[in-house]
Design an enzyme around this catalytic site. Structure first.
Site, PDB file in Angstrom:
ATOM      1  N   GLY A 166      17.825 -16.099  49.199  1.00  0.00           N
ATOM      2  CA  GLY A 166      16.965 -14.977  49.550  1.00  0.00           C
ATOM      3  C   GLY A 166      15.518 -15.288  49.206  1.00  0.00           C
ATOM      4  O   GLY A 166      14.605 -14.989  49.972  1.00  0.00           O
ATOM      5  N   THR A 167      15.326 -15.919  48.072  1.00  0.00           N
ATOM      6  CA  THR A 167      13.967 -16.249  47.629  1.00  0.00           C
ATOM      7  C   THR A 167      13.264 -17.153  48.634  1.00  0.00           C
ATOM      8  O   THR A 167      12.098 -16.936  48.984  1.00  0.00           O
ATOM      9  CB  THR A 167      14.030 -16.940  46.248  1.00  0.00           C
ATOM     10  OG1 THR A 167      14.642 -16.039  45.330  1.00  0.00           O
ATOM     11  CG2 THR A 167      12.654 -17.328  45.755  1.00  0.00           C
TER      12      THR A 167
ATOM     13  N   ASN B 256      16.852  -3.795  43.810  1.00  0.00           N
ATOM     14  CA  ASN B 256      17.937  -4.481  43.103  1.00  0.00           C
ATOM     15  C   ASN B 256      18.263  -3.845  41.756  1.00  0.00           C
ATOM     16  O   ASN B 256      19.375  -3.956  41.267  1.00  0.00           O
ATOM     17  CB  ASN B 256      17.597  -5.964  42.909  1.00  0.00           C
ATOM     18  CG  ASN B 256      16.182  -6.184  42.450  1.00  0.00           C
ATOM     19  OD1 ASN B 256      15.230  -5.792  43.124  1.00  0.00           O
ATOM     20  ND2 ASN B 256      16.020  -6.812  41.302  1.00  0.00           N
TER      21      ASN B 256
ATOM     22  N   GLN C  39      19.638  -6.960  49.068  1.00  0.00           N
ATOM     23  CA  GLN C  39      20.630  -6.101  48.396  1.00  0.00           C
ATOM     24  C   GLN C  39      21.398  -5.199  49.354  1.00  0.00           C
ATOM     25  O   GLN C  39      22.211  -4.387  48.906  1.00  0.00           O
ATOM     26  CB  GLN C  39      19.952  -5.248  47.310  1.00  0.00           C
ATOM     27  CG  GLN C  39      19.567  -6.020  46.067  1.00  0.00           C
ATOM     28  CD  GLN C  39      20.763  -6.609  45.307  1.00  0.00           C
ATOM     29  OE1 GLN C  39      21.918  -6.231  45.517  1.00  0.00           O
ATOM     30  NE2 GLN C  39      20.486  -7.560  44.430  1.00  0.00           N
TER      31      GLN C  39
ATOM     32  N   THR D 168      18.683 -31.519  55.855  1.00  0.00           N
ATOM     33  CA  THR D 168      20.088 -31.486  56.268  1.00  0.00           C
ATOM     34  C   THR D 168      20.766 -30.234  55.726  1.00  0.00           C
ATOM     35  O   THR D 168      20.615 -29.889  54.555  1.00  0.00           O
ATOM     36  CB  THR D 168      20.808 -32.767  55.789  1.00  0.00           C
ATOM     37  OG1 THR D 168      20.141 -33.876  56.393  1.00  0.00           O
ATOM     38  CG2 THR D 168      22.273 -32.772  56.184  1.00  0.00           C
TER      39      THR D 168
ATOM     40  N   CYS E 233      16.601 -11.969  36.038  1.00  0.00           N
ATOM     41  CA  CYS E 233      15.606 -12.945  35.604  1.00  0.00           C
ATOM     42  C   CYS E 233      14.667 -12.365  34.556  1.00  0.00           C
ATOM     43  O   CYS E 233      13.936 -13.098  33.920  1.00  0.00           O
ATOM     44  CB  CYS E 233      14.828 -13.499  36.787  1.00  0.00           C
ATOM     45  SG  CYS E 233      14.378 -12.276  37.980  1.00  0.00           S
TER      46      CYS E 233
HETATM   47  N1  PLP Z   1      15.418  -9.856  46.774  1.00  0.00           N
HETATM   48  C1  PLP Z   1      16.217  -8.995  46.111  1.00  0.00           C
HETATM   49  C2  PLP Z   1      16.057  -7.523  46.348  1.00  0.00           C
HETATM   50  C3  PLP Z   1      17.158  -9.494  45.215  1.00  0.00           C
HETATM   51  O1  PLP Z   1      17.942  -8.642  44.542  1.00  0.00           O
HETATM   52  C4  PLP Z   1      17.261 -10.896  45.020  1.00  0.00           C
HETATM   53  C5  PLP Z   1      18.214 -11.437  44.028  1.00  0.00           C
HETATM   54  O2  PLP Z   1      18.499 -10.803  43.031  1.00  0.00           O
HETATM   55  C6  PLP Z   1      16.424 -11.738  45.748  1.00  0.00           C
HETATM   56  C7  PLP Z   1      15.527 -11.178  46.615  1.00  0.00           C
HETATM   57  C8  PLP Z   1      16.506 -13.228  45.607  1.00  0.00           C
HETATM   58  O3  PLP Z   1      17.688 -13.719  46.207  1.00  0.00           O
HETATM   59  P1  PLP Z   1      18.275 -15.149  45.795  1.00  0.00           P
HETATM   60  O4  PLP Z   1      18.923 -14.988  44.469  1.00  0.00           O
HETATM   61  O5  PLP Z   1      19.272 -15.472  46.866  1.00  0.00           O
HETATM   62  O6  PLP Z   1      17.141 -16.097  45.783  1.00  0.00           O
END
Ligand code: PLP
Length: 385
Positions: A74-75, A153, A181, A239, A327
């Site tokens: 997601g990041t 989240n 989420q 890849t 985190c």
């Molecule tokens: N965005 C939200 C709302 C999230 O809750 C999270 C992960 O907790 C992320 C982005 C980041 O996702 P990822 O852990 O797959 O990088």
């Protein structure tokens, strides 16, 4: 390893992969190891598996398979959408988002600010709902992009994405949605949303870690973050993580099929958990309770207690939860989300997130409700704060 007698209520941090997902991934670590870019049949069969996963993921969010870009997380999707969209309109130097975003958006916003962008963080009310007037007012001629989360989240509070996106688009501003989420948990239909980008992540919906994706509306221009080979229509070189992508596809199908049943069952469990905890403890109150929230999440403040101390006690008792974003664990700062909601310090310091999943059951909820008051009474006696 989580023991059998432990209770895992930390599903917004990550979820247990479905058995179907693990089984589908297995061959791609062992036999089907070819590079999907290779022209031989072996490579092309792996490429075919990736394209099947693209169709499965696209179906989950009502996108076209050609609108899905696979990433590692997601990041990465968030960084690709925001950086990639801003790079396409270099003369516009304003970026609009909210005060309650995930660290991926928060840290990127801070970087953009250092690079000279004007970054506007729109505030929220006591229940985490965005100030729509301020959102609209921030959409000016020099606004390059607006980014909004679909669900928070930490609290589960859901934003009215169609409405907010419409407001942004009425001023010609492109929109990115952090749907990490919600995708796989609630119905997301990107064709109904007037947006350009949406980020999601497999490990939040019972898929593997290491696979995420970005929805990019057809004909939307985007600059890649990572260049090299021509994978992902040159929007994400490198890849492919074939096994993880295949796993994400299976998770998308399974979660899509089970969504209505899961929402009803897990929603009832979440409601039971928060109702019974609040009834059992006068120091407990639910954050964002008046807002529309994702059915699996509850964020409960325990007055005058310290979240880190609560989490340690819970962990010793085999109950796994979180204090807001995973985190931020280890830091004694109250969550920026609760601060933005105006939560008093005495409540914000003791906020615990319980996030359930399809693997949660009533026995677990009852067990937490029975044990938590006793555990927290120990903390109060120790004078946690
Ligand atoms: N965005 C939200 C709302 C999230 O809750 C999270 C992960 O907790 C992320 C982005 C980041 O996702 P990822 O852990 O797959 O990088």
């Amino acid at each position: 390893m989580a023991a059998l007698d432990t209770i895992y209520f930390d599903n917004n941090a990550t979820t247990r992969p479905l058995d179907e997902v693990v089984a589908a991934m297995q061959p791609f670590w062992v036999d089907a190891y070819a590079n999907p870019s290779s022209v031989h049949q072996f490579g092309q069969s792996v490429k075919h598996a990736i394209e099947c996963a693209r169709e499965q993921v696209a179906a989950l969010i009502h996108a076209n398979p050609g609108e899905i870009v696979f990433t590692s997380s997601g990041t990465e999707s968030i960084n690709l959408a925001i950086r990639g969209a801003l790079a396409m309109v270099p003369t516009k130097r304003k970026f609009v988002t909210t005060a309650v975003e995930h660290a991926a958006v928060v840290r990127l916003s801070e970087e953009l600010d250092r690079e000279g962008y004007e970054v506007i963080l729109i505030g929220v009310d006591r229940d985490g709902r965005i100030d729509e007037e301020a959102w609209l007012a921030a959409m000016t001629d020099d606004t390059a992009l607006a980014s909004i989360q679909h669900a928070n989240n930490e609290t589960g509070v859901m934003m009215d994405v169609p409405r907010l996106a419409e407001l942004a688009q009425s001023r010609g501003v492109a929109v990115h949605v952090d749907a990490v989420q919600t995708v796989g948990k609630v119905a997301v239909n990107v064709t109904d949303w007037p947006i350009q980008f949406a980020s999601f992540s497999a490990h939040k919906f019972h898929g593997p870690k290491g696979a995420g994706g970005l929805y990019v509306r057809r004909r939307t221009r985007l600059k890649p973050l990572i260049v090299g080979g021509s994978q992902e229509r040159e929007l994400r070189a490198g890849t492919e993580n074939t096994a993880a992508i295949v796993g994400m596809g299976v998770a998308a199908t399974c979660c899509g099929e089970a969504m209505v049943e899961t929402a009803a069952r897990v929603g009832a469990l979440r409601d039971q958990l928060e109702r019974d905890l609040v009834a059992a403890m006068s120091i407990a109150s639910v954050n964002g309770s008046q807002a529309n929230r994702v059915y699996n999440t509850t964020n409960i403040s325990f007055e005058n207690l310290e979240a880190e101390a609560i989490l340690i006690l819970l962990s010793e008792a085999g109950i796994y939860a979180s204090s807001g974003a995973a985190c931020s664990s280890g830091s004694l700062q109250p969550s920026h989300v609760l601060q933005a909601m105006g939560t008093e310090a005495s409540m914000a310091h003791g906020a615990i997130r319980f996030s359930l999943s399809r693997y949660s059951n009533e026995e677990e909820v009852v067990s937490v409700v029975e044990r938590l008051p006793g555990l927290l009474a120990r903390l109060s006696r120790l004078g946690s704060r």
